[in-house]
Design a protein around this motif. Structure first.
Motif, PDB file in Angstrom:
ATOM      1  N   ALA A  60      23.659  45.547   2.516  1.00 18.80           N
ATOM      2  CA  ALA A  60      25.164  45.964   2.990  1.00 18.80           C
ATOM      3  C   ALA A  60      25.264  47.483   3.435  1.00 18.80           C
ATOM      4  O   ALA A  60      25.902  47.915   4.337  1.00 18.80           O
ATOM      5  N   THR A  61      24.376  48.252   2.770  1.00 21.64           N
ATOM      6  CA  THR A  61      24.267  49.601   2.839  1.00 21.64           C
ATOM      7  C   THR A  61      23.643  49.782   4.262  1.00 21.64           C
ATOM      8  O   THR A  61      24.090  50.631   5.087  1.00 21.64           O
ATOM      9  N   ALA A  62      22.612  49.070   4.729  1.00 19.80           N
ATOM     10  CA  ALA A  62      21.903  49.106   5.841  1.00 19.80           C
ATOM     11  C   ALA A  62      22.975  48.630   7.065  1.00 19.80           C
ATOM     12  O   ALA A  62      22.968  49.560   8.089  1.00 19.80           O
ATOM     13  N   CYS A  63      23.752  47.462   6.745  1.00 16.95           N
ATOM     14  CA  CYS A  63      24.591  47.059   8.048  1.00 16.95           C
ATOM     15  C   CYS A  63      25.638  48.113   8.190  1.00 16.95           C
ATOM     16  O   CYS A  63      26.041  48.381   9.299  1.00 16.95           O
ATOM     17  N   MET A  64      26.123  48.952   7.017  1.00 14.37           N
ATOM     18  CA  MET A  64      27.048  49.793   7.344  1.00 14.37           C
ATOM     19  C   MET A  64      26.859  50.805   8.114  1.00 14.37           C
ATOM     20  O   MET A  64      27.478  51.609   8.902  1.00 14.37           O
ATOM     21  N   SER A  65      25.497  51.103   8.148  1.00 20.57           N
ATOM     22  CA  SER A  65      24.994  52.249   8.876  1.00 20.57           C
ATOM     23  C   SER A  65      24.433  51.819  10.321  1.00 20.57           C
ATOM     24  O   SER A  65      24.527  52.687  11.353  1.00 20.57           O
ATOM     25  N   MET A  66      24.376  50.597  10.633  1.00 21.85           N
ATOM     26  CA  MET A  66      24.243  50.023  12.159  1.00 21.85           C
ATOM     27  C   MET A  66      25.215  50.343  13.089  1.00 21.85           C
ATOM     28  O   MET A  66      25.141  50.357  14.206  1.00 21.85           O
ATOM     29  N   GLY A  67      26.594  50.118  12.484  1.00 22.36           N
ATOM     30  CA  GLY A  67      27.610  49.882  13.343  1.00 22.36           C
ATOM     31  C   GLY A  67      28.004  48.254  13.780  1.00 22.36           C
ATOM     32  O   GLY A  67      27.277  47.534  13.358  1.00 22.36           O
ATOM     33  N   LYS A 116      28.257  46.255  16.355  1.00 22.30           N
ATOM     34  CA  LYS A 116      27.624  45.149  17.243  1.00 22.30           C
ATOM     35  C   LYS A 116      26.051  44.818  16.554  1.00 22.30           C
ATOM     36  O   LYS A 116      25.806  43.742  16.369  1.00 22.30           O
ATOM     37  N   GLN A 117      25.553  45.869  16.247  1.00 25.00           N
ATOM     38  CA  GLN A 117      24.138  45.666  15.670  1.00 25.00           C
ATOM     39  C   GLN A 117      24.146  45.048  14.189  1.00 25.00           C
ATOM     40  O   GLN A 117      23.255  44.290  13.831  1.00 25.00           O
ATOM     41  N   ALA A 118      25.121  45.483  13.573  1.00 27.23           N
ATOM     42  CA  ALA A 118      25.326  44.657  12.059  1.00 27.23           C
ATOM     43  C   ALA A 118      25.478  43.321  12.401  1.00 27.23           C
ATOM     44  O   ALA A 118      25.062  42.341  11.502  1.00 27.23           O
ATOM     45  N   MET A 119      26.501  42.788  13.248  1.00 27.00           N
ATOM     46  CA  MET A 119      26.727  41.529  13.620  1.00 27.00           C
ATOM     47  C   MET A 119      25.329  40.590  13.924  1.00 27.00           C
ATOM     48  O   MET A 119      25.107  39.586  13.282  1.00 27.00           O
ATOM     49  N   THR A 120      24.865  41.295  14.911  1.00 30.06           N
ATOM     50  CA  THR A 120      23.390  40.672  15.404  1.00 30.06           C
ATOM     51  C   THR A 120      22.287  40.728  14.304  1.00 30.06           C
ATOM     52  O   THR A 120      21.616  39.489  13.810  1.00 30.06           O
ATOM     53  N   PHE A 121      22.217  41.660  13.435  1.00 32.07           N
ATOM     54  CA  PHE A 121      21.325  41.880  12.174  1.00 32.07           C
ATOM     55  C   PHE A 121      21.600  40.600  11.324  1.00 32.07           C
ATOM     56  O   PHE A 121      20.759  39.914  10.681  1.00 32.07           O
ATOM     57  N   ILE A 122      22.945  40.347  10.782  1.00 31.15           N
ATOM     58  CA  ILE A 122      23.435  39.472   9.889  1.00 31.15           C
ATOM     59  C   ILE A 122      22.864  38.202  10.273  1.00 31.15           C
ATOM     60  O   ILE A 122      22.494  37.063   9.706  1.00 31.15           O
ATOM     61  N   GLU A 123      23.211  37.884  11.783  1.00 33.95           N
ATOM     62  CA  GLU A 123      23.188  36.257  12.149  1.00 33.95           C
ATOM     63  C   GLU A 123      21.863  35.976  12.251  1.00 33.95           C
ATOM     64  O   GLU A 123      21.289  34.991  12.118  1.00 33.95           O
ATOM     65  N   GLU A 124      20.841  37.094  12.481  1.00 36.60           N
ATOM     66  CA  GLU A 124      19.411  36.834  12.545  1.00 36.60           C
ATOM     67  C   GLU A 124      18.769  36.812  11.426  1.00 36.60           C
ATOM     68  O   GLU A 124      17.498  36.570  11.489  1.00 36.60           O
ATOM     69  N   THR A 125      19.367  37.378  10.146  1.00 37.04           N
ATOM     70  CA  THR A 125      18.675  37.266   9.028  1.00 37.04           C
ATOM     71  C   THR A 125      19.036  36.287   8.089  1.00 37.04           C
ATOM     72  O   THR A 125      20.238  36.285   7.545  1.00 37.04           O
ATOM     73  N   PRO A 126      18.250  35.303   7.561  1.00 34.11           N
ATOM     74  CA  PRO A 126      18.569  34.072   6.859  1.00 34.11           C
ATOM     75  C   PRO A 126      18.952  34.287   5.667  1.00 34.11           C
ATOM     76  O   PRO A 126      19.796  33.300   4.884  1.00 34.11           O
ATOM     77  N   GLU A 127      18.512  35.449   5.021  1.00 31.49           N
ATOM     78  CA  GLU A 127      18.988  35.592   3.686  1.00 31.49           C
ATOM     79  C   GLU A 127      20.384  36.061   3.234  1.00 31.49           C
ATOM     80  O   GLU A 127      20.656  35.993   2.150  1.00 31.49           O
ATOM     81  N   ILE A 128      21.024  36.387   4.454  1.00 35.35           N
ATOM     82  CA  ILE A 128      22.629  37.150   4.156  1.00 35.35           C
ATOM     83  C   ILE A 128      23.316  36.153   5.041  1.00 35.35           C
ATOM     84  O   ILE A 128      23.007  35.695   6.128  1.00 35.35           O
ATOM     85  N   GLU A 129      24.687  36.362   4.492  1.00 37.24           N
ATOM     86  CA  GLU A 129      25.751  35.933   5.597  1.00 37.24           C
ATOM     87  C   GLU A 129      26.752  37.095   5.135  1.00 37.24           C
ATOM     88  O   GLU A 129      26.886  37.879   4.258  1.00 37.24           O
ATOM     89  N   GLY A 130      27.728  37.426   6.068  1.00 39.16           N
ATOM     90  CA  GLY A 130      28.320  38.748   6.166  1.00 39.16           C
ATOM     91  C   GLY A 130      29.699  38.514   6.561  1.00 39.16           C
ATOM     92  O   GLY A 130      30.153  37.763   7.379  1.00 39.16           O
ATOM     93  N   PHE A 131      30.766  39.722   5.945  1.00 34.21           N
ATOM     94  CA  PHE A 131      31.973  39.812   6.449  1.00 34.21           C
ATOM     95  C   PHE A 131      32.289  40.980   6.663  1.00 34.21           C
ATOM     96  O   PHE A 131      32.228  41.814   5.950  1.00 34.21           O
ATOM     97  N   LEU A 132      32.666  41.415   7.850  1.00 33.38           N
ATOM     98  CA  LEU A 132      32.967  42.830   8.337  1.00 33.38           C
ATOM     99  C   LEU A 132      34.718  43.090   8.406  1.00 33.38           C
ATOM    100  O   LEU A 132      35.117  42.286   9.055  1.00 33.38           O
ATOM    101  N   LYS A 173      40.778  44.792  11.940  1.00 32.92           N
ATOM    102  CA  LYS A 173      39.996  43.453  12.472  1.00 32.92           C
ATOM    103  C   LYS A 173      39.079  42.966  11.351  1.00 32.92           C
ATOM    104  O   LYS A 173      38.492  43.843  10.727  1.00 32.92           O
ATOM    105  N   THR A 174      38.644  41.736  11.396  1.00 28.69           N
ATOM    106  CA  THR A 174      37.335  41.225  10.651  1.00 28.69           C
ATOM    107  C   THR A 174      36.596  40.274  11.610  1.00 28.69           C
ATOM    108  O   THR A 174      36.880  39.743  12.494  1.00 28.69           O
ATOM    109  N   TRP A 175      35.643  40.128  11.095  1.00 26.96           N
ATOM    110  CA  TRP A 175      34.428  39.529  11.686  1.00 26.96           C
ATOM    111  C   TRP A 175      33.701  38.581  10.392  1.00 26.96           C
ATOM    112  O   TRP A 175      33.500  39.306   9.381  1.00 26.96           O
TER     113      TRP A 175
END
Length: 329
Positions: free
Chosen positions: A286-293, A295-311, A320-322
């Protein structure tokens, strides 16, 4: 990029007051730990307090960078630590994995840069570019070598901080104790980070609310952006939403430190909530995704099977939410 401030959690434990019945075997305990609070609900007649205290003590001795007696403080002072404890070694191993998985967006060795910036930007106008450039050379986690015999800094001045995964690690350790004791129902929480299993005392799956980051702290729980059911899962939120500034158009931006330059940038990503079977994974990434911004966080979450995300983010002056494809509705 890396979040400059420690995560401020957006989770609302709204079910606690209404779901506890004196007729169940649930034991409720709470207290202070790691500079925040912990709260436990355990459906068992057994007393786990000594085992849970031992978890807190082990992590404090291993990875509390705010006290002089810890292993991490000793390493940061001298650049070497002989005979690291199993707890410290395991945390370092996991941190190395998250560093690689996130392509360096989770990096405990950014500590020298973060410390230089004083975490509150009071000295922003006095930041020296030569100092920043020299500190950047110390921020790769590859500069930390470790095995069962020692932890060693490969460059003078390398320092680390594992606080961005400490709460998650503690939750996993406590959950492991309860799982081994075959406890079927529990909720463990540290500073808003949560891991739940089974059902609460109302015989319903545990539910956790993700708060609206624009609501003041004094009104926490009054406005929820999402309600998530947790069964043998963990939820962690990272966000800079309490320390943002607003431009003339009403857009909110969080202060983020760019690990490639050592300077701050602005991001309209206000919070990241990650769902995972591992609390440590959810906490660190979650800390890493916050750092990515965004678009990159969205891609990272979708490509990482261990996690699901809500932004939660700002766009055109609006909140807005995603959520990822498999994040529960």
């Amino acid at each position: 990029m890396i979040v400059l401030f420690r995560s401020i959690v957006l989770l609302s434990c709204f079910f606690l007051a209404s779901c506890v019945s004196k007729e169940t075997n649930y034991k409720i305990s709470q207290g202070d730990v790691f500079g925040t609070y912990y709260r436990l609900q355990i459906d068992s007649d057994n007393d786990f307090s000594k085992q849970i205290d031992s978890v807190f003590t082990a992590i404090d001795k291993a990875a509390n960078s705010y006290v002089d007696h810890s292993e991490i403080s000793s390493f940061n002072k001298t650049g070497i630590l002989k005979k690291p404890s199993p707890t410290f070694l395991k945390m370092l191993t996991q941190a190395k994995n998250y560093y690689k998985t996130s392509n360096g967006y989770f990096s405990p060795s950014l500590y020298p840069i973060i410390k230089y910036w004083k975490e509150d930007f009071k000295n922003k106008s006095q930041i020296d570019s030569t100092t920043v450039d020299s500190l950047l050379k110390l921020t790769s986690f590859n500069n930390v070598a470790f095995n069962t015999n020692e932890v060693r800094a490969l460059k003078k001045g390398v320092k680390i901080d594992l606080s961005a995964m400490g709460e998650g690690y503690a939750l996993d350790a406590i959950a492991s104790i309860l799982d081994k004791a075959e406890v079927l129902n529990y909720m463990v929480e540290i500073g808003g980070e949560m891991k739940c299993k089974g059902k609460n005392s109302a015989n319903k799956v545990w539910q956790v609310g993700i708060e609206n980051p624009e609501i003041p702290v004094s009104q926490r729980g009054d406005s929820l952006m999402k309600i998530v059911k947790l069964n043998h899962m963990a939820l962690s939120t990272s966000g800079n939403y309490r320390k943002f500034y607003t431009d003339k158009s009403g857009n909110k931006y969080a202060h983020i430190l760019d690990s490639k330059t050592g300077y701050t940038i602005k991001s309209n990503l206000l919070s990241v909530s990650l769902l995972s079977k591992s609390s440590t994974t959810a906490d660190a990434l979650a800390t890493a995704c916050m750092s990515m911004g965004i678009k990159q966080a969205m891609t990272f979450i979708e490509e990482t099977p261990e996690i699901e995300g809500f932004l939660i983010f700002q766009k055109d002056g609006k909140l807005k939410t995603w959520q990822s494809n498999n994040f529960p509705e």
